[in-house]
Design an enzyme around this catalytic site. Structure first.
Site, PDB file in Angstrom:
ATOM      1  CB  SER A  25     -17.467  37.801 -24.242  1.00  0.00           C
ATOM      2  OG  SER A  25     -18.847  37.677 -24.006  1.00  0.00           O
TER       3      SER A  25
ATOM      4  CG  ASP B 289     -22.720  43.965 -20.504  1.00  0.00           C
ATOM      5  OD1 ASP B 289     -23.410  42.979 -20.158  1.00  0.00           O
ATOM      6  OD2 ASP B 289     -21.599  43.852 -21.031  1.00  0.00           O
TER       7      ASP B 289
ATOM      8  CG  HIS C  59     -19.717  40.896 -20.522  1.00  0.00           C
ATOM      9  ND1 HIS C  59     -20.573  41.365 -21.484  1.00  0.00           N
ATOM     10  CD2 HIS C  59     -19.063  39.861 -21.089  1.00  0.00           C
ATOM     11  CE1 HIS C  59     -20.447  40.653 -22.590  1.00  0.00           C
ATOM     12  NE2 HIS C  59     -19.531  39.728 -22.378  1.00  0.00           N
TER      13      HIS C  59
END
Ligand SMILES: *[C@@H]1O[C@H](CO)[C@@H](O)[C@H](O)[C@H]1NC(C)=O
Ligand SMILES: *[C@@H]1O[C@H](CO)[C@@H](O)[C@H](O)[C@H]1NC(C)=O
Ligand SMILES: *[C@@H]1O[C@H](CO)[C@@H](O)[C@H](O)[C@H]1NC(C)=O
Length: 435
Positions: free
Chosen positions: A175, A406, A409
């Protein structure tokens, strides 16, 4: 302590079943796509477009997004340290007079960055569109990377589109490489004059495609977090085959530029772990994750040597993207680190596995050494301005950053834009030292 207690929302088996089914349908559909359309020939676009809209219909796959936690015990690191922690000679500054573009500092520059505005990129995903998700500060968008001893030319989408006329760029990995694809697609799209001449398929998590038709330029993303083949057997066991590439690898071949990454998924533990066992030469094999990663990396290296025409295709490996946790936590951070006293969390052994292997491939693969420059950027993560299983975090969730932030990312526009500028700069040739 687990600061990323995200768990797959549905029972793991069901999720894998849905995933496998969707992959199978996707495979059938793309086999057809490849037979019936030459992607690089714009004359065949209508049929390709048709196929892609079909793909959208079958692919609202359950969120395949697992977060990773890179908890590795000290014992494991010690066990492998003598093998992997041997000194690594920097690759990038090896040529006399060339500037190491990965060594430098962040300079605040409101004029040069961001390269685009989020609203100029219609398909920017909720996961990384931090401003739309309520992030109040925007300084994180304005930092420019300044290599020591040289200037990075001010590359943007216009230069990239011109240079990549008729070219196909393929980005493969987890990702974080999807983050990089989104960035590149947005850089290109935002600088196109006729937006209707862009074609974007961003619906699936596993395959994404951006195409600038007037430039005959295509940028694809293939989800493959291990680089080697992960398959689910009839008995639902999940097997990580260390000596084979995934079936989609056939579709990467022929690209003009390839960008790979891998690393984080090998460190997953417990429910996050995607495999039940490793297999080598058709047999179950027992080993630690560093050794498994090392073997997988060598399998990939062999594939590059045998199946990729490196005279035609420029192959890159993007280095590990760092997380910011515990005392380096990303939550509420609005400025980068300005000194080097911060603590690094991602297992260095993992990075050593990559660097030692890459060094043996230096004639074939260029190393995008972005780990260190990204480590400064504790301010650049999506934090609580992101989605979970496709849904925006609620205000209530945003107020519980210890559960929901998070720190893996990155917001867009933001840091991955610089990774892409460095990718482009590497293709254009390293600037000379100016000193
Ligand atoms: C990558 O960059 C880091 C930090 O600048 C450096 O220590 C390391 O040696 C580099 N790795 C390679 C293989 O060039
Ligand atoms: C985060 O920043 C907000 C606004 O400045 C502040 O009210 C809050 O206390 C901070 N939270 C933490 C955990 O530092
Ligand atoms: C390094 O930077 C951090 C945060 O930016 C700061 O808290 C710390 O005191 C700095 N250390 C030194 C030695 O300057």
């Amino acid at each position: 302590m687990d600061h990323h207690p995200l768990k797959p929302s549905s029972p793991v088996k069901l999720q894998w079943f849905v995933c496998a089914l969707a992959s199978f349908l996707g495979f059938l559909f793309f086999s057809y796509a490849l037979l019936s359309a030459n992607i690089r020939n714009s004359a065949t676009l209508p049929s390709f477009q048709h196929l892609v809209s079909n793909h959208a219909a079958i692919s609202p796959v359950a969120e395949v997004e697992y977060y990773y936690s890179s908890v590795v015990t000290n014992k494991e690191i010690r066990a492998l340290a003598p093998v992997y922690n041997a000194a690594v000679v920097p690759l990038s500054s090896s040529v006399e007079g060339e500037c190491d573009v990965f060594d430098g500092e962040w300079v605040y520059d409101e004029e040069a960055y961001p390269l685009y505005a989020a609203r100029q990129c219609a398909f920017l995903s909720g996961q990384v569109n931090c401003r739309r998700n309520g992030r109040p500060d925007s300084d994180y968008q304005h930092w420019r990377w300044k290599p020591k001893g040289c200037e990075l030319p001010r590359y943007g989408g216009t230069e990239m589109l011109e240079r990549w006329r008729g070219k196909r760029v393929v980005i493969v990995g987890d990702s974080l490489n999807r983050n990089m694809w989104e960035s590149l697609a947005c850089i290109l799209y935002s600088s196109m004059q006729h937006k209707s001449r862009a074609y974007v398929n961003a619906k699936s998590h596993e395959y994404k495609m951006f195409r600038a038709m007037d430039y005959d330029c295509t940028v694809e993303f293939y989800w493959s977090p291990f680089l080697v083949k992960l398959e689910q057997r009839k008995d639902h066991s999940k097997v990580l085959n260390l000596d084979e590439l995934p079936d989609t690898a056939q579709r990467w071949i022929g690209a003009d530029v390839m960008v790979f990454n891998s690393g984080h998924w090998w460190t997953h533990r417990g429910k996050m772990r995607a495999w039940d066992w490793y297999e080598r030469r058709g047999r179950a094999a027992e080993m630690g994750e560093y050794e498994a990663f090392n073997r997988a990396f060598r399998t990939w290296a062999r594939w590059v040597g045998q199946s990729v025409d490196t005279a035609h295709t420029r192959v890159f490996f993007r280095s590990i993207s760092p997380e910011h946790k515990l005392e380096n936590w990303c939550y509420n951070q609005t400025t980068p680190f300005t000194n080097e006293t911060y603590k690094q969390y991602f297992p260095r052994t993992m990075i050593s596995v990559v660097e030692r292997n890459i060094q043996k491939m230096r004639n074939k693969v260029k190393y995008l050494n972005i780990t260190h420059l990204s480590e400064y950027r504790k301010d650049a993560h999506t934090s609580v301005y992101t989605t979970r299983q496709g849904n925006l975090l609620t205000l209530d969730q945003q107020r519980q950053p210890n559960l929901y932030a998070d720190c893996s990312h990155w917001c867009l526009p933001g840091l991955p834009d610089t990774w892409n500028v460095l990718l482009f700069a590497s293709l254009m040739g390293t600037p000379s030292n100016v000193s």
